[in-house]
Design a protein around this motif. Structure first.
Motif, PDB file in Angstrom:
ATOM      1  N   ALA A  74     -26.390 -83.295  67.980  1.00 47.29           N
ATOM      2  CA  ALA A  74     -27.833 -83.531  68.175  1.00 47.29           C
ATOM      3  C   ALA A  74     -28.159 -85.018  68.151  1.00 47.29           C
ATOM      4  O   ALA A  74     -29.022 -85.477  68.898  1.00 47.29           O
ATOM      5  CB  ALA A  74     -28.620 -82.788  67.101  1.00 47.29           C
ATOM      6  N   THR A  75     -27.495 -85.758  67.286  1.00 53.10           N
ATOM      7  CA  THR A  75     -27.710 -87.205  67.176  1.00 53.10           C
ATOM      8  C   THR A  75     -26.389 -87.928  67.355  1.00 53.10           C
ATOM      9  O   THR A  75     -25.403 -87.585  66.688  1.00 53.10           O
ATOM     10  CB  THR A  75     -28.260 -87.568  65.772  1.00 53.10           C
ATOM     11  N   ASP A  77     -25.410 -92.011  67.373  1.00 52.63           N
ATOM     12  CA  ASP A  77     -25.938 -93.380  67.328  1.00 52.63           C
ATOM     13  C   ASP A  77     -24.823 -94.313  66.883  1.00 52.63           C
ATOM     14  O   ASP A  77     -23.895 -93.912  66.181  1.00 52.63           O
ATOM     15  CB  ASP A  77     -27.141 -93.460  66.387  1.00 52.63           C
ATOM     16  N   ALA A  78     -24.932 -95.556  67.293  1.00 50.85           N
ATOM     17  CA  ALA A  78     -23.875 -96.532  67.014  1.00 50.85           C
ATOM     18  C   ALA A  78     -24.489 -97.828  66.510  1.00 50.85           C
ATOM     19  O   ALA A  78     -25.687 -98.079  66.652  1.00 50.85           O
ATOM     20  CB  ALA A  78     -23.052 -96.791  68.266  1.00 50.85           C
ATOM     21  N   ALA A  85     -19.998 -95.656  64.646  1.00 52.91           N
ATOM     22  CA  ALA A  85     -20.963 -94.691  65.179  1.00 52.91           C
ATOM     23  C   ALA A  85     -20.942 -93.439  64.322  1.00 52.91           C
ATOM     24  O   ALA A  85     -19.979 -93.184  63.600  1.00 52.91           O
ATOM     25  CB  ALA A  85     -20.620 -94.343  66.624  1.00 52.91           C
ATOM     26  N   TYR A  86     -22.041 -92.692  64.392  1.00 48.99           N
ATOM     27  CA  TYR A  86     -22.044 -91.413  63.690  1.00 48.99           C
ATOM     28  C   TYR A  86     -22.667 -90.347  64.577  1.00 48.99           C
ATOM     29  O   TYR A  86     -23.462 -90.644  65.476  1.00 48.99           O
ATOM     30  CB  TYR A  86     -22.773 -91.503  62.342  1.00 48.99           C
ATOM     31  N   ALA A  88     -24.452 -86.420  64.166  1.00 48.95           N
ATOM     32  CA  ALA A  88     -24.964 -85.352  63.302  1.00 48.95           C
ATOM     33  C   ALA A  88     -25.346 -84.188  64.203  1.00 48.95           C
ATOM     34  O   ALA A  88     -26.042 -84.380  65.205  1.00 48.95           O
ATOM     35  CB  ALA A  88     -26.181 -85.834  62.511  1.00 48.95           C
ATOM     36  N   GLY A  89     -24.866 -83.012  63.875  1.00 52.35           N
ATOM     37  CA  GLY A  89     -25.132 -81.887  64.759  1.00 52.35           C
ATOM     38  C   GLY A  89     -24.976 -80.553  64.068  1.00 52.35           C
ATOM     39  O   GLY A  89     -25.028 -80.471  62.830  1.00 52.35           O
ATOM     40  N   VAL A 109     -21.490 -83.833  60.064  1.00 49.89           N
ATOM     41  CA  VAL A 109     -21.569 -85.274  60.340  1.00 49.89           C
ATOM     42  C   VAL A 109     -20.152 -85.773  60.593  1.00 49.89           C
ATOM     43  O   VAL A 109     -19.228 -85.436  59.845  1.00 49.89           O
ATOM     44  CB  VAL A 109     -22.202 -86.043  59.157  1.00 49.89           C
TER      45      VAL A 109
END
Lengths: 133, 133
Positions: A74-75, A77-78, A85-86, A88-89, A109
C-alpha cells in the motif's frame, strides 16, 4: 524522475518480481533478496537472520498444502537519495491444515537498503489482523 | 559525525524518550511521535492509522493491570542524508489477565521519517516470538 521516485519504482518492480517468484514457488529467488544479516521476523516464531534462514522460511511457507499467498504494497517510500526505502502493506494467506482450510490476513513492513548498488531487504515483519483463535 | 550517524543518534534519543514516557504511562507523549497517516500495526488487530489511533492503542496497552513493558532497539540505521531510518528490535510484555499472568516477548520494526525537521514514526509493527497458545 528524482532519486526518491526512482527508488520507489525499483522497489515496486522487485516486489512484482517476488510476487511472480512466489506464484511459481521459487523460494530461492525470494531468499536472495535478503541482505546478509537481514532480520526476517515471522509471527509466532523466533527472529531469523540472513538469506539462508529467510529462504528456509519461504520454502516452508510456499510448501503448505494448497497454499495461496498474495500481498499488496500500500505504501512504498524512499529516502531522498534513494538509498533506503520501506514498504507497508497487507497480505492474505490460505492453506489446508489437518483441521481444515486455514485463512489468514494481515499486514507487513519491509525495509529495503541499497547495498553495493543492489536493493536488499534488511528487515521483513508481518502480523495477523485476526484475533488469536 | 555524518548525517547518517547523526540520525541514528537522534532516533536513539527518541527511543529513550519513549521508554521513559512508557515507564510513567504517558501514552500521549508517545502518540505524538507518530506521523499523520502513520501505519501502526498491532498484532491480531486491524491496521491503525495516524497519531490519534496510535495513542489509543498505547493508552490501552499501558493501562493493562500490572503491565511491564520493555523494548530494545538492536538495529538503528538511517539513510545517508539522515531523512529516513528504521529500527529493528525486541520487546517483552507482561500483565495480569483474568486467566492469570500473561507474558509475551517478540520483535518489532519501526520506520522513522524526518518530516518538516522532526522525526516521526511512519510505520510500527510487532509480533510475538511465542507459538499461538
Amino acid at each position: 524522475m528524482n532519486a526518491r521516485e526512482d527508488a520507489g519504482r525499483q522497489i515496486r518492480e522487485l516486489i512484482e518480481y517476488c510476487q511472480e517468484a512466489a506464484g511459481r514457488k521459487d523460494y530461492a529467488v525470494i531468499g536472495r533478496l535478503y541482505a546478509a544479516g537481514a532480520k526476517f521476523m515471522p509471527a509466532h516464531a523466533p527472529l531469523a537472520v540472513g538469506p539462508v534462514a529467510a529462504t528456509e522460511i519461504w520454502r516452508a511457507m510456499l510448501s503448505l498444502p494448497n497454499m495461496v499467498l498474495s500481498w499488496t504494497p500500500a505504501t512504498i517510500d524512499a529516502s531522498a537519495a534513494g538509498d533506503l526505502a520501506y514498504v507497508a502493506g497487507s497480505y492474505a494467506l490460505a492453506f489446508d491444515s489437518e483441521a481444515g482450510r486455514r485463512e489468514d490476513r494481515g499486514k507487513y513492513v519491509a525495509v529495503w537498503q541499497k547495498i553495493d548498488g543492489a536493493w536488499k531487504m534488511v528487515a521483513d515483519i508481518s502480523n495477523s489482523d485476526l484475533p488469536v483463535a
